[in-house]
Design an enzyme around this catalytic site. Structure first.
Site, PDB file in Angstrom:
ATOM      1  N   ILE A  24       4.190  12.980  -4.647  1.00  0.00           N
ATOM      2  CA  ILE A  24       4.117  14.015  -3.610  1.00  0.00           C
ATOM      3  C   ILE A  24       5.095  13.738  -2.473  1.00  0.00           C
ATOM      4  CG2 ILE A  24       1.816  14.921  -4.065  1.00  0.00           C
ATOM      5  CD1 ILE A  24       0.655  12.947  -2.087  1.00  0.00           C
ATOM      6  N   SER A  26       8.112  10.591  -0.686  1.00  0.00           N
ATOM      7  CA  SER A  26       8.534   9.202  -0.632  1.00  0.00           C
ATOM      8  C   SER A  26       8.951   8.889   0.792  1.00  0.00           C
ATOM      9  CB  SER A  26       9.680   8.944  -1.606  1.00  0.00           C
ATOM     10  OG  SER A  26      10.814   9.655  -1.204  1.00  0.00           O
ATOM     11  N   GLY A  27       8.868   7.648   1.132  1.00  0.00           N
ATOM     12  CA  GLY A  27       9.257   7.236   2.476  1.00  0.00           C
ATOM     13  C   GLY A  27       9.818   5.833   2.371  1.00  0.00           C
ATOM     14  N   ALA A  30       9.054   3.435  -0.521  1.00  0.00           N
ATOM     15  CA  ALA A  30       7.758   3.752  -1.108  1.00  0.00           C
ATOM     16  C   ALA A  30       7.809   5.083  -1.823  1.00  0.00           C
ATOM     17  CB  ALA A  30       6.704   3.802  -0.008  1.00  0.00           C
ATOM     18  N   LYS A  31       6.951   5.171  -2.816  1.00  0.00           N
ATOM     19  CA  LYS A  31       6.759   6.442  -3.491  1.00  0.00           C
ATOM     20  C   LYS A  31       5.298   6.797  -3.259  1.00  0.00           C
ATOM     21  CE  LYS A  31       8.706   7.646  -7.639  1.00  0.00           C
ATOM     22  NZ  LYS A  31       8.925   7.620  -9.090  1.00  0.00           N
ATOM     23  N   VAL A  32       5.014   8.054  -3.006  1.00  0.00           N
ATOM     24  CA  VAL A  32       3.621   8.441  -2.763  1.00  0.00           C
ATOM     25  C   VAL A  32       3.185   9.404  -3.860  1.00  0.00           C
ATOM     26  CG1 VAL A  32       1.961   9.388  -1.113  1.00  0.00           C
ATOM     27  CG2 VAL A  32       3.991   8.196  -0.270  1.00  0.00           C
ATOM     28  N   LYS A  47       0.301   5.102  -2.093  1.00  0.00           N
ATOM     29  CA  LYS A  47       1.643   4.674  -1.683  1.00  0.00           C
ATOM     30  C   LYS A  47       2.013   3.457  -2.528  1.00  0.00           C
ATOM     31  CE  LYS A  47       4.107   3.145   2.480  1.00  0.00           C
ATOM     32  NZ  LYS A  47       4.095   3.127   3.946  1.00  0.00           N
ATOM     33  N   ASP A 139       6.862   5.307  16.570  1.00  0.00           N
ATOM     34  CA  ASP A 139       7.659   6.185  15.690  1.00  0.00           C
ATOM     35  C   ASP A 139       6.986   7.551  15.574  1.00  0.00           C
ATOM     36  OD1 ASP A 139       9.812   6.878  14.162  1.00  0.00           O
ATOM     37  OD2 ASP A 139       9.076   5.957  12.313  1.00  0.00           O
TER      38      ASP A 139
HETATM   39  N1  H91 Z   1       7.586  10.453   5.591  1.00  0.00           N
HETATM   40  C1  H91 Z   1       7.564   9.656   6.719  1.00  0.00           C
HETATM   41  O1  H91 Z   1       4.877  14.568   1.575  1.00  0.00           O
HETATM   42  C2  H91 Z   1       8.913  10.918   5.190  1.00  0.00           C
HETATM   43  C3  H91 Z   1       1.578  15.355   0.792  1.00  0.00           C
HETATM   44  C4  H91 Z   1       0.918  14.145   1.309  1.00  0.00           C
HETATM   45  C5  H91 Z   1      -0.458  14.122   1.279  1.00  0.00           C
HETATM   46  C6  H91 Z   1      -0.516  12.011   2.178  1.00  0.00           C
HETATM   47  C7  H91 Z   1      -1.320  10.965   2.627  1.00  0.00           C
HETATM   48  C8  H91 Z   1      -0.758   9.818   3.107  1.00  0.00           C
HETATM   49  C9  H91 Z   1       0.620   9.696   3.153  1.00  0.00           C
HETATM   50  C10 H91 Z   1       1.416  10.736   2.740  1.00  0.00           C
HETATM   51  C11 H91 Z   1       0.897  11.930   2.243  1.00  0.00           C
HETATM   52  C12 H91 Z   1       1.636  13.079   1.814  1.00  0.00           C
HETATM   53  C13 H91 Z   1       6.841   9.933   4.435  1.00  0.00           C
HETATM   54  C14 H91 Z   1       1.234   8.487   3.695  1.00  0.00           C
HETATM   55  C15 H91 Z   1       0.532   7.674   4.585  1.00  0.00           C
HETATM   56  C16 H91 Z   1       1.130   6.567   5.108  1.00  0.00           C
HETATM   57  C17 H91 Z   1       2.413   6.209   4.777  1.00  0.00           C
HETATM   58  C18 H91 Z   1       3.096   7.010   3.893  1.00  0.00           C
HETATM   59  C19 H91 Z   1       2.519   8.140   3.365  1.00  0.00           C
HETATM   60  C20 H91 Z   1       6.159  11.022   3.681  1.00  0.00           C
HETATM   61  C21 H91 Z   1       5.628  10.535   2.363  1.00  0.00           C
HETATM   62  C22 H91 Z   1       4.831  11.590   1.637  1.00  0.00           C
HETATM   63  C23 H91 Z   1       3.837  12.248   2.496  1.00  0.00           C
HETATM   64  C24 H91 Z   1       4.304  12.664   3.855  1.00  0.00           C
HETATM   65  C25 H91 Z   1       5.090  11.597   4.556  1.00  0.00           C
HETATM   66  C26 H91 Z   1       3.657  14.429   1.455  1.00  0.00           C
HETATM   67  N2  H91 Z   1       3.036  13.243   1.880  1.00  0.00           N
HETATM   68  N3  H91 Z   1       2.936  15.420   0.939  1.00  0.00           N
HETATM   69  N4  H91 Z   1      -1.136  13.097   1.708  1.00  0.00           N
HETATM   70  O2  H91 Z   1       2.998   5.104   5.317  1.00  0.00           O
HETATM   71 CL1  H91 Z   1       0.243   5.614   6.219  1.00  0.00          CL
HETATM   72 CL2  H91 Z   1       4.686   6.613   3.420  1.00  0.00          CL
END
Ligand code: H91
Length: 681
Positions: A24, A26-27, A30-32, A47, A139
């Protein structure tokens, strides 16, 4: 029966307790992925990080995990479990189906003062709590605020947070965060107080909510820094005097003259229409253990309630912690506090809380679930891999593009690793908190707000569309200044807003015509795919690419289409056959979908594909999804995003779903706007 509390060994641990679905986001490294906790049936975000890839960022991840273990608040994304092996780290997190606040803002262009206030109160609440626990976030930006199922905000990304030893009043030295949101004292390299720097970022964030763009912006870093240190920005004419005043109080260059979070709690702008200060204390303090959840877990584990409570209180962030927190979350949302009772067919005779030998891929969820998983997910093969598909690397604007097929990928059998696609249900316009309260009151556990989880079978990697047949021939000039990412926003009264994407259905856009065109286009797409696919596959697998191959291909396309078709059809599993025939996905309008006035998905796809090389965007295409990337001069990926051509129900037009996977959100906004407007979409 002893409780498993030892260090988890590997990704097996993950599969014991969770089903994993599609990526869903990536950051960084990491891949989420979307996941489901099997025992409670609750959705989670997983994550996934590879320690080797993390390199110097590993301490950042540790900082984030430690902070998230300590922070429990209604507007902070909850950490449920950490699974660590020698090579990987998995963080199981609260799932937020609404995605990033950033996408929500750009889809609406900007938010009304009323809607901004709802969100801003939640941001103030989260930040007051974070500061009360001795942390500074450092941040803050709309990409780090997610929207949950009740349209409430959840703060994420604590990788840069700091907890000064002597308390928050102590100065910090590390310059971090995103430059556009960074306080002047921070970019000047001065010692700074974390909470004061956070207030500046909250001011930039508030401006972005109310205006849809940044107060300080420039492509050139030095120019941007100068603008920030001067603290001068323009207030657009739609801002109320109250908003202008608050922004000014938050974006004071001198941190000592800046308003504090404590003052924000009952600031007149913040309390307008509420008549009450922001409630910032935690509604989910970790000290309180819920009796109903304990009882359910104790029954499941065949233990006493006392010993179960004692185990929960250890807060190991293992499966036990996750089960408790997810049960609690179910309870708070009015769902029954129940764990899955019946063992799965493939399950060992162990208690479900202790895990099971191997994940069964077909699940039927319990009564209160909102989805049935119909198929199978490959769970471990490609956590950190990217799908190479067919990659196209532009050799500079105007030059010929090179189309390559990733042989590695082709050499391996087709792997279906993504079956389930979620879509966010459309939300009403009631203020979020009010709606949440109403929802709680009215909730009937049997008629949960269903989230649309549909089977997605589009992973037919080897079959790509041929190069666009109708490249930019009819291309019009880009329309500068048109915000193509915006969806109509009825809540804004200003006539210039929300109009950009009002679907241009009319004239040729009648329902019948749309249907006919969609049917035609589906047919032609599939023919193209099928005609080219067998050749591509055999070339990559069996012989080097050659000119003769190209010639042969051309002959075969027109010569024996049917034979090619049969060959491909028999090569495919039933699911993949369907994927080829199905054409673009049909989805509901969401705020990350740009509506086009067009009715032919292939034309839209071709328009996009023809524009990407001139924007220096690398792309790989899989069916109607185009994965895009930009690189810097050192070969590092600076931006990754997906554009998916899809069909919408109402209005029945072609849409383009956008998803940012990596890179600066505002740069992404401008690039995608540029691509879509140049594509005449
Ligand atoms: N950004 C900073 O794009 C670019 C749906 C979606 C749904 C999520 C729950 C938790 C996290 C992401 C979600 C998510 C990174 C999460 C939590 C923490 C964390 C990271 C992710 C994106 C990565 C994908 C995310 C949004 C932020 C979606 N994401 N769609 N539930 O460190 Cl604490 Cl990387």
């Amino acid at each position: 029966m002893p409780v498993e509390r030892s260090e988890p060994r590997s990704a097996e641990e993950l599969h014991k307790y969770y089903e994993l679905y599609e990526t869903i986001g990536s950051g960084g490294f990491a891949k989420v992925k979307l996941g489901r906790h099997i025992l409670t049936g609750e959705k989670v975000a997983v994550k996934i990080m590879n320690k080797k890839d993390l390199g110097d960022d590993l301490p950042r991840v540790k900082v984030e995990m430690e902070a998230m273990k300590n922070l429990s608040h209604q507007h902070i994304c909850r950490l449920y479990q950490v699974i660590e092996s020698p090579t990987q780290i998995f963080m199981i997190l609260e799932y937020c189906p609404g995605g990033e606040l950033f996408d929500y803002i750009i889809a609406k262009d900007r938010l009304s003062e009323e809607e901004t206030r709802v969100f801003f109160r939640q941001i103030v609440s989260a930040m007051a709590y974070v500061h009360s626990q001795g942390y500074a976030h450092r941040d803050l930006k709309p990409e780090n605020l997610l929207i949950d199922g009740d349209h409430n905000l959840k703060l994420i990304d604590f990788g840069l947070c700091a907890k000064p030893k002597g308390g928050l009043g102590y100065e910090l030295m590390t310059c971090c965060g995103s430059p556009a949101y960074a306080a002047p004292e921070l970019i000047q390299g001065k010692a700074y107080i974390g909470s004061e720097a956070d207030v500046w970022s909250m001011g930039v964030l508030l401006f972005a909510l109310l205006c849809g763009y940044l107060p300080f912006d420039d492509d050139n870093c030095m120019v941007l820094y100068r603008k920030i240190t001067k603290g001068k920005y323009d207030n657009p004419n739609w801002l109320s005097p109250g908003s202008v005043l608050l922004l000014n109080q938050m974006m004071q260059v001198d941190p000592k003259r800046r308003v504090t979070v404590r003052q924000l709690l009952d600031h007149p702008w913040v309390t307008k229409d509420y008549n009450s200060p922001v409630e910032w204390y935690s509604q989910q303090p970790l000290g309180h253990i819920d009796e109903d959840c304990v009882t359910e877990m104790a029954v499941n584990m065949k233990r006493s309630r006392e010993s179960t409570t004692a185990l929960i209180r250890e807060w190991h962030y293992d499966h036990l912690t996750a089960t408790y927190l997810l049960l609690l979350s179910k309870k708070q949302r009015g769902k029954p506090v129940r764990l899955r009772r019946e063992p799965l067919a493939s399950e060992d005779a162990v208690s479900p809380l202790h895990g099971r030998s191997q994940t069964k891929k077909t699940l039927h969820f319990t009564d209160d679930d909102d989805a049935v998983v119909l198929g199978c997910v490959d769970l471990c093969s490609d956590y950190m891999d990217d799908c190479p598909w067919v990659s196209v690397t532009p050799k500079g604007a105007g030059e010929k593009t090179q189309r390559t097929i990733d042989d590695k990928r082709l050499a391996s059998p087709l792997v279906d690793n993504r079956c389930v696609q979620t879509t966010t249900p459309e939300k009403g316009h009631a203020p979020a908190q009010h709606r949440q309260e109403r929802k709680r009151r009215d909730r009937d556990p049997t008629c949960e707000n269903k989230e649309n989880v549909a089977l997605q079978e589009t992973d037919v990697e080897i079959f790509a569309l041929p190069p666009p047949r109708t490249p930019a021939s009819g291309k019009k000039h880009p329309r500068p200044g048109r915000s193509v990412l915006t969806t109509p926003n009825p809540s804004l009264s200003n006539g210039t807003r929300g109009t950009a994407l009002t679907p241009k259905v009319g004239g040729s856009g009648s329902k019948e015509l749309v249907k006919k065109k969609a049917a035609e286009s589906k047919e032609s797409t599939n023919l193209e795919i099928l005609a080219f696919s067998p050749e591509r596959r055999s070339r990559s697998l069996d012989m080097p690419a050659s000119d003769s191959g190209k010639k042969k291909r051309a002959g075969r396309v027109f010569g024996s289409l049917e034979r090619g078709l049969d060959k491909v059809i028999t090569m495919l599993t039933p699911g993949k056959r369907r994927a080829l025939r199905d054409g673009p996905r049909k989805i509901k309008a969401q705020y990350n979908v740009t509506l086009t006035g067009q009715t032919n998905p292939d034309q839209v796809l071709n328009q996009i594909l023809s524009v990407l090389p001139s924007k220096h965007v690398d792309f790989s295409q899989k069916g109607y999804t185009v994965k895009c990337r930009t690189w810097d001069d050192y070969g590092k990926v600076t931006m990754a995003f997906e554009l998916e051509v899809c069909l919408l129900h109402r209005p029945e037009v072609v849409g383009v779903r956008r998803q940012r996977l990596k890179g600066d959100a505002w740069v992404y906004k401008h690039l995608v706007e540029d691509i879509l407007s140049t594509s005449s979409i």
